[in-house]
Design a protein around this motif. Sequence first.
Motif, PDB file in Angstrom:
ATOM      1  N   ILE A 200       0.844  -1.202   0.000  1.00 37.61           N
ATOM      2  CA  ILE A 200       0.000   0.000   0.000  1.00 37.61           C
ATOM      3  C   ILE A 200       0.878   1.251   0.000  1.00 37.61           C
ATOM      4  O   ILE A 200       0.566   2.253  -0.636  1.00 37.61           O
ATOM      5  CB  ILE A 200      -0.906   0.006   1.250  1.00 37.61           C
ATOM      6  CG1 ILE A 200      -1.782  -1.232   1.272  1.00 37.61           C
ATOM      7  CG2 ILE A 200      -1.747   1.263   1.311  1.00 37.61           C
ATOM      8  CD1 ILE A 200      -2.694  -1.352   0.100  1.00 37.61           C
ATOM      9  N   GLN A 201       1.985   1.167   0.709  1.00 39.24           N
ATOM     10  CA  GLN A 201       2.919   2.297   0.767  1.00 39.24           C
ATOM     11  C   GLN A 201       3.366   2.676  -0.653  1.00 39.24           C
ATOM     12  O   GLN A 201       3.413   3.853  -0.998  1.00 39.24           O
ATOM     13  CB  GLN A 201       4.137   1.893   1.603  1.00 39.24           C
ATOM     14  CG  GLN A 201       5.078   3.013   1.868  1.00 39.24           C
ATOM     15  CD  GLN A 201       6.278   2.543   2.676  1.00 39.24           C
ATOM     16  OE1 GLN A 201       7.174   1.877   2.159  1.00 39.24           O
ATOM     17  NE2 GLN A 201       6.287   2.881   3.935  1.00 39.24           N
ATOM     18  N   ALA A 202       3.658   1.665  -1.477  1.00 41.85           N
ATOM     19  CA  ALA A 202       4.086   1.930  -2.845  1.00 41.85           C
ATOM     20  C   ALA A 202       2.980   2.647  -3.617  1.00 41.85           C
ATOM     21  O   ALA A 202       3.244   3.587  -4.367  1.00 41.85           O
ATOM     22  CB  ALA A 202       4.459   0.614  -3.532  1.00 41.85           C
ATOM     23  N   GLN A 203       1.725   2.232  -3.421  1.00 43.21           N
ATOM     24  CA  GLN A 203       0.615   2.893  -4.111  1.00 43.21           C
ATOM     25  C   GLN A 203       0.522   4.361  -3.713  1.00 43.21           C
ATOM     26  O   GLN A 203       0.334   5.239  -4.559  1.00 43.21           O
ATOM     27  CB  GLN A 203      -0.712   2.204  -3.770  1.00 43.21           C
ATOM     28  CG  GLN A 203      -0.829   0.781  -4.275  1.00 43.21           C
ATOM     29  CD  GLN A 203      -2.072   0.079  -3.729  1.00 43.21           C
ATOM     30  OE1 GLN A 203      -2.880   0.679  -3.042  1.00 43.21           O
ATOM     31  NE2 GLN A 203      -2.228  -1.188  -4.058  1.00 43.21           N
ATOM     32  N   LEU A 205       2.864   6.293  -2.404  1.00 41.51           N
ATOM     33  CA  LEU A 205       4.022   7.054  -2.894  1.00 41.51           C
ATOM     34  C   LEU A 205       3.861   7.390  -4.376  1.00 41.51           C
ATOM     35  O   LEU A 205       4.162   8.510  -4.800  1.00 41.51           O
ATOM     36  CB  LEU A 205       5.318   6.263  -2.665  1.00 41.51           C
ATOM     37  CG  LEU A 205       5.779   6.164  -1.212  1.00 41.51           C
ATOM     38  CD1 LEU A 205       6.972   5.226  -1.090  1.00 41.51           C
ATOM     39  CD2 LEU A 205       6.125   7.531  -0.654  1.00 41.51           C
ATOM     40  N   ASN A 206       3.358   6.428  -5.158  1.00 40.86           N
ATOM     41  CA  ASN A 206       3.092   6.716  -6.577  1.00 40.86           C
ATOM     42  C   ASN A 206       2.041   7.819  -6.711  1.00 40.86           C
ATOM     43  O   ASN A 206       2.163   8.708  -7.552  1.00 40.86           O
ATOM     44  CB  ASN A 206       2.616   5.457  -7.299  1.00 40.86           C
ATOM     45  CG  ASN A 206       3.771   4.498  -7.597  1.00 40.86           C
ATOM     46  OD1 ASN A 206       4.933   4.889  -7.550  1.00 40.86           O
ATOM     47  ND2 ASN A 206       3.446   3.258  -7.889  1.00 40.86           N
ATOM     48  N   ASP A 210       2.257  11.434  -8.595  1.00 37.29           N
ATOM     49  CA  ASP A 210       1.282  11.852  -9.614  1.00 37.29           C
ATOM     50  C   ASP A 210       0.714  13.238  -9.301  1.00 37.29           C
ATOM     51  O   ASP A 210       0.597  14.090 -10.173  1.00 37.29           O
ATOM     52  CB  ASP A 210       0.116  10.854  -9.679  1.00 37.29           C
ATOM     53  CG  ASP A 210       0.540   9.514 -10.240  1.00 37.29           C
ATOM     54  OD1 ASP A 210       1.624   9.458 -10.855  1.00 37.29           O
ATOM     55  OD2 ASP A 210      -0.203   8.532 -10.064  1.00 37.29           O
ATOM     56  N   GLN A 231      12.686   8.343  -2.917  1.00 40.92           N
ATOM     57  CA  GLN A 231      11.638   8.228  -3.917  1.00 40.92           C
ATOM     58  C   GLN A 231      10.862   9.537  -4.127  1.00 40.92           C
ATOM     59  O   GLN A 231      10.400   9.806  -5.215  1.00 40.92           O
ATOM     60  CB  GLN A 231      10.686   7.094  -3.490  1.00 40.92           C
ATOM     61  CG  GLN A 231       9.750   6.594  -4.559  1.00 40.92           C
ATOM     62  CD  GLN A 231      10.492   6.007  -5.748  1.00 40.92           C
ATOM     63  OE1 GLN A 231      11.590   5.482  -5.625  1.00 40.92           O
ATOM     64  NE2 GLN A 231       9.878   6.110  -6.908  1.00 40.92           N
TER      65      GLN A 231
END
Lengths: 287, 335
Positions: A200-203, A205-206, A210, A231
């Motif tokens: 979820i962290q990756a989502q 951060l993306n 955005d 990142q």
Amino acid sequence: MPEPAAPLAVEVRDLVKVFRLRRSPGIGGGRSAAKTIVAVDRVSFSVAQGRSLAVVGESGSGKTTLARMAVGLERPTAGQIAVGGRERRWKHVGSRERRRRAREVQIVFQDPYSSLDPRQTVGRCLDEMLRLHFDMDHARRTERIAALLEQVGLDERHAAAYPRALSGGQRQRVAIARALACEPRVLICDEAVASLDVSIQAQVLNLLSDIREETAVSYLFISHDLAVVRQVSDEILVMKDGRVVERGQTDRVLDDPADPYTQRLLAAIPRPGWHPVADPESDLVTS
Amino acid sequence: MTLLEIHRLSLDLEVDGELRRIIHDVTLELDDGEAVGLVGESGAGKSMTSRAVIRLLPRGARLGGEVEFDGRSVPAMDARALRAYRSRDVAMIFQDARSHINPVRTIGAFLTEALVERGERKADAVTVVSELLETVGIHDVPHRLRQYPHELSGGMLQRVMIAAALAIRPRLLLADEPTTALDVTTQAEVMAHLDRQRRGRGLAMLFVTHDLELAAAVCDRIAVIYAGCLVEECPASTVHDRVLHPYTAGLLASRPSATRRAARLAAIPGRPQAAYEIAPGCPFVARCPYVVDLCRTTRPPLRLIGASRVACHRAEELAGQLSVGRFSGEERARA
């Protein structure tokens, strides 16, 4: 370096925060004595519009106090904060001025379980922000709420949900949508992804990168996690015991750290081939 | 020699009067002196698995399958046997030391309690725990023994808990996210002491964590758990080069790196699911980029492939393609 033409979103000069702790009389037998802690010690930085600055440090470094001063939850003991070129004053701040400041700087906290009102649906939470800050009729607010939810990867079904029905990652998206609702110049993320599961962290951060591409928002990213910081940030400020020990371009600082403390932080991150090593000095630090 | 054998473990807990599945199927063995990292996201059932080993489960828990320690069934132990097992054979280190150490008693009382309880002389117990505190890097021991938990930092308290676990001279350590609440430099420090003591004493360890990198650094083998199912088990040395389950590959790919910036993180779509939410097929079916029809209908059993065990229908076919780069490349193409 940020392009010199870009206007500064936030500028902080020689910021100091001293907390006074009062020892309660009786315990220890002595009389009450005031003890002071310098949480933030003459910190200066600036963030240009659309740029991202990370403030890195461990617990007790003063990074959260810095964030709380920047958003106005804490009054600095000394120093100046200017947002969008306008100097902050700390006396006689009325509700109109507070709202104006809220439209400039918003914050996303670490824990999405305590930062949302459990009795308010997601839609009402966002609606309240829009009613408070803008003169919009109902139809326009509904439209804007749908747009905000879409921006953070949620949809209209979530508008009717209460926070308890949402997962941690979804709640954090709601907190981000709420912060974006008043179109701030600066978004402060105080360990905003620290409590999320890695997938979820990756989502999130993306999502944050955005948002930066779509809007001109600046980030002040408070984090203990150097991988997360790599990142999301352009520049980095490493804090220890209230002071800045190192600053510079993120890639430069993380590839070639100059300060021994930054080096220790980097060396402590588990990675392929890593092995934990006890530092003979660290007992002094943790005690 | 096998010390701990968890065979087809399942667990149901009572939630609002209803039984809710927490663990579907976990099979795992630990040899004497071996460290296994049990890795998963929140709600995957990793903590409950370690608690089932020491039978420290919430009231009304229903356990299925078998947990054997040194050939003895843990679920079948009577109160007396269980007490002996917990005080001599196995010790647990919890995530939050501050809430697991009695705040109104001194560090010395906390550390010597288990030893005195089982009949050792107080003075001998103090000698034993004093030496242990030194070995985990705590100085000025006599002073520390007189202090109360609130006078110690989090990293210091966690080392006290490690010393308490070692004091009973167990054969198995259960460590449940022992460093998650600590700063990264303190984590490295505490893990270094834990790792050195464990290896020096030849202790087995079940290390529960969400941090795959940390587990790989201090364990011999890694077991990955998703929605209450063990999905992959492999040697820690191969976890970066050769993983066989798409979820393990996804976990590795979604974590940002401190050494280089990714154009975009390879996020696993969707959210982690709880054991009670998943359908009869593969637990990872809703988030997997490699799904075929068989995955929706049939739960894949754990199969031995090389030195790994993996629960994926397409494991052979996907072997070698699941490298981290490939996962992130696909994600980029889709975005």
